[in-house]
Design a protein around this motif. Structure first.
Motif, PDB file in Angstrom:
ATOM      1  N   MET A 204      -3.516  -1.613  -8.844  1.00 54.04           N
ATOM      2  CA  MET A 204      -4.247  -2.872  -8.652  1.00 54.04           C
ATOM      3  C   MET A 204      -5.096  -2.814  -7.386  1.00 54.04           C
ATOM      4  SD  MET A 204      -3.630  -4.592 -11.319  1.00 54.04           S
ATOM      5  CE  MET A 204      -4.013  -6.311 -11.060  1.00 54.04           C
ATOM      6  N   HIS A 205      -4.532  -2.262  -6.307  1.00 55.59           N
ATOM      7  CA  HIS A 205      -5.299  -2.124  -5.059  1.00 55.59           C
ATOM      8  C   HIS A 205      -6.468  -1.147  -5.232  1.00 55.59           C
ATOM      9  CE1 HIS A 205      -2.858  -4.597  -2.515  1.00 55.59           C
ATOM     10  NE2 HIS A 205      -1.765  -3.878  -2.722  1.00 55.59           N
ATOM     11  N   ALA A 206      -6.209  -0.039  -5.923  1.00 49.15           N
ATOM     12  CA  ALA A 206      -7.221   1.021  -6.055  1.00 49.15           C
ATOM     13  C   ALA A 206      -8.366   0.637  -6.989  1.00 49.15           C
ATOM     14  CB  ALA A 206      -6.563   2.313  -6.539  1.00 49.15           C
ATOM     15  N   THR A 207      -8.194  -0.433  -7.768  1.00 50.17           N
ATOM     16  CA  THR A 207      -9.264  -0.853  -8.678  1.00 50.17           C
ATOM     17  C   THR A 207      -9.921  -2.149  -8.221  1.00 50.17           C
ATOM     18  OG1 THR A 207      -7.644  -1.982 -10.090  1.00 50.17           O
ATOM     19  CG2 THR A 207      -8.239   0.278 -10.691  1.00 50.17           C
ATOM     20  N   GLU A 208      -9.594  -2.574  -7.027  1.00 48.79           N
ATOM     21  CA  GLU A 208     -10.133  -3.837  -6.496  1.00 48.79           C
ATOM     22  C   GLU A 208     -11.465  -3.599  -5.778  1.00 48.79           C
ATOM     23  OE1 GLU A 208      -8.709  -7.028  -3.153  1.00 48.79           O
ATOM     24  OE2 GLU A 208      -7.179  -6.013  -4.335  1.00 48.79           O
ATOM     25  N   ILE A 209     -12.476  -4.288  -6.217  1.00 48.73           N
ATOM     26  CA  ILE A 209     -13.797  -4.231  -5.589  1.00 48.73           C
ATOM     27  C   ILE A 209     -14.048  -5.598  -4.956  1.00 48.73           C
ATOM     28  CG2 ILE A 209     -16.279  -3.963  -6.008  1.00 48.73           C
ATOM     29  CD1 ILE A 209     -15.533  -2.117  -8.354  1.00 48.73           C
ATOM     30  N   PRO A 210     -14.462  -5.640  -3.697  1.00 46.87           N
ATOM     31  CA  PRO A 210     -14.600  -6.933  -3.011  1.00 46.87           C
ATOM     32  C   PRO A 210     -15.653  -7.853  -3.638  1.00 46.87           C
ATOM     33  CG  PRO A 210     -15.301  -5.111  -1.585  1.00 46.87           C
ATOM     34  CD  PRO A 210     -14.851  -4.518  -2.869  1.00 46.87           C
TER      35      PRO A 210
ATOM     36  N   SER B 159      -3.798  -1.285   7.863  1.00 44.62           N
ATOM     37  CA  SER B 159      -2.628  -0.712   8.537  1.00 44.62           C
ATOM     38  C   SER B 159      -2.884   0.693   9.081  1.00 44.62           C
ATOM     39  CB  SER B 159      -1.425  -0.684   7.592  1.00 44.62           C
ATOM     40  OG  SER B 159      -1.637   0.235   6.535  1.00 44.62           O
ATOM     41  N   ARG B 160      -3.962   1.332   8.623  1.00 44.69           N
ATOM     42  CA  ARG B 160      -4.314   2.679   9.090  1.00 44.69           C
ATOM     43  C   ARG B 160      -5.830   2.757   9.224  1.00 44.69           C
ATOM     44  NH1 ARG B 160      -0.186   3.599   5.311  1.00 44.69           N
ATOM     45  NH2 ARG B 160       1.659   4.456   6.290  1.00 44.69           N
ATOM     46  N   PRO B 161      -6.312   3.754   9.969  1.00 40.99           N
ATOM     47  CA  PRO B 161      -7.769   3.881  10.098  1.00 40.99           C
ATOM     48  C   PRO B 161      -8.402   4.279   8.764  1.00 40.99           C
ATOM     49  CG  PRO B 161      -6.648   5.690  11.229  1.00 40.99           C
ATOM     50  CD  PRO B 161      -5.587   4.747  10.754  1.00 40.99           C
ATOM     51  N   ASN B 162      -9.696   3.969   8.610  1.00 42.17           N
ATOM     52  CA  ASN B 162     -10.414   4.329   7.390  1.00 42.17           C
ATOM     53  C   ASN B 162     -10.271   5.797   7.050  1.00 42.17           C
ATOM     54  OD1 ASN B 162     -11.385   1.888   6.537  1.00 42.17           O
ATOM     55  ND2 ASN B 162     -13.382   2.111   7.509  1.00 42.17           N
ATOM     56  N   GLU B 163     -10.245   6.651   8.070  1.00 41.55           N
ATOM     57  CA  GLU B 163     -10.222   8.101   7.862  1.00 41.55           C
ATOM     58  C   GLU B 163      -8.908   8.585   7.271  1.00 41.55           C
ATOM     59  OE1 GLU B 163     -10.982   6.669  10.883  1.00 41.55           O
ATOM     60  OE2 GLU B 163     -13.123   6.737  10.509  1.00 41.55           O
ATOM     61  N   PHE B 164      -7.948   7.688   7.068  1.00 43.22           N
ATOM     62  CA  PHE B 164      -6.671   8.097   6.485  1.00 43.22           C
ATOM     63  C   PHE B 164      -6.889   8.629   5.069  1.00 43.22           C
ATOM     64  CE2 PHE B 164      -2.192   7.406   5.222  1.00 43.22           C
ATOM     65  CZ  PHE B 164      -1.612   8.074   6.278  1.00 43.22           C
ATOM     66  N   PHE B 165      -7.875   8.066   4.373  1.00 43.76           N
ATOM     67  CA  PHE B 165      -8.338   8.646   3.113  1.00 43.76           C
ATOM     68  C   PHE B 165      -9.791   9.024   3.326  1.00 43.76           C
ATOM     69  CE2 PHE B 165     -10.495   8.279  -1.044  1.00 43.76           C
ATOM     70  CZ  PHE B 165      -9.856   9.335  -1.668  1.00 43.76           C
TER      71      PHE B 165
ATOM     72  N   ASN C 245      -8.064   0.453  -0.105  1.00 45.05           N
ATOM     73  CA  ASN C 245      -7.366  -0.818  -0.309  1.00 45.05           C
ATOM     74  C   ASN C 245      -5.854  -0.622  -0.308  1.00 45.05           C
ATOM     75  OD1 ASN C 245      -9.745  -2.293  -0.673  1.00 45.05           O
ATOM     76  ND2 ASN C 245      -9.736  -1.991  -2.883  1.00 45.05           N
ATOM     77  N   VAL C 246      -5.395   0.574  -0.657  1.00 46.63           N
ATOM     78  CA  VAL C 246      -3.959   0.837  -0.763  1.00 46.63           C
ATOM     79  C   VAL C 246      -3.266   0.600   0.576  1.00 46.63           C
ATOM     80  CG1 VAL C 246      -2.222   2.625  -1.210  1.00 46.63           C
ATOM     81  CG2 VAL C 246      -4.216   2.427  -2.710  1.00 46.63           C
ATOM     82  N   TYR C 247      -3.916   0.983   1.672  1.00 47.06           N
ATOM     83  CA  TYR C 247      -3.289   0.811   2.989  1.00 47.06           C
ATOM     84  C   TYR C 247      -3.981  -0.240   3.846  1.00 47.06           C
ATOM     85  CZ  TYR C 247      -6.885   4.265   4.267  1.00 47.06           C
ATOM     86  OH  TYR C 247      -8.062   4.939   4.446  1.00 47.06           O
ATOM     87  N   GLY C 248      -5.119  -0.752   3.399  1.00 44.70           N
ATOM     88  CA  GLY C 248      -5.794  -1.842   4.101  1.00 44.70           C
ATOM     89  C   GLY C 248      -6.063  -1.545   5.558  1.00 44.70           C
TER      90      GLY C 248
END
Length: 182
Positions: A62-68, A152-158, A147-150
């Motif tokens: 659900m998080h991975a398919t969410e587009i703002p 809570s971590r820096p963008n560069e985590f993925f 979106n999976v980690y929002g």
């Protein structure tokens, strides 16, 4: 001026090559501060349980398919993400692209850094991945798996990075990246 630069570069490379013949590496040369705490292959080669519970997969999906709201992806990409959302909701018709996104997403959810690099990895070969999408109005870039980690971590985590279109280019990119920041 260009031929002077060319000659200087060749001279430097030749000098480094000659110097390398007498070089004896020291363990600390390869185990810089960035690598402190990393485990070697012999410490990681045990069989692990890699499955996750269905509710975790659904949450990640659900998080991975969410587009703002307000973000306008290409209509075909929007259709792809809508279809993925439906697959998550129904549990039916999961394709390779969604399975890959769920695999990356569960790794991120477990606190693992995920980095993809290579030829056209943002979009994916034959346009299956769409790990990075563009707003058709503003050109803004968006990475849904973040979106999976929002926050809570820096963008560069993925990280998903297209590299040059050659195997040598990819190897050089990855080697340079890994030496600087594993």
């Amino acid at each position: 001026e260009i031929s002077q630069m060319h000659e200087e570069i060749l001279r430097k490379l030749e000098q480094d090559f000659e110097d390398s013949k007498d070089y004896k590496p020291k363990p600390r040369d390869w185990l810089a501060a960035h690598w402190k705490g990393f485990k070697g292959p012999d410490q990681l080669s045990r069989i692990r349980e890699t499955g996750v519970k269905m509710d975790v997969l659904k949450q990640v999906g659900m998080h991975a398919t969410e587009i703002p709201d307000g973000f306008t992806p290409h209509r075909v990409v929007k259709r792809v993400y809508d279809a993925r959302r439906k697959m998550i909701e129904t549990g039916e018709g999961v394709d390779w692209a969604l399975a890959e996104a769920l695999a990356f997403g569960t790794l991120l959810n477990e606190g693992n850094h995920v980095r993809l690099s290579g030829q056209d990895v943002e979009r994916g070969t034959f346009s299956h991945r769409h790990a990075l999408i563009h707003d058709q109005n503003s050109g803004e870039r968006f990475v849904p798996l973040r979106n999976v980690y929002g926050d809570s971590r820096p963008n560069e985590f993925f990280t998903v990075s297209n590299s040059s279109l050659s195997e040598f280019g990819v190897l050089g990119f990855d080697l340079g990246y890994s030496l600087e920041n594993p």
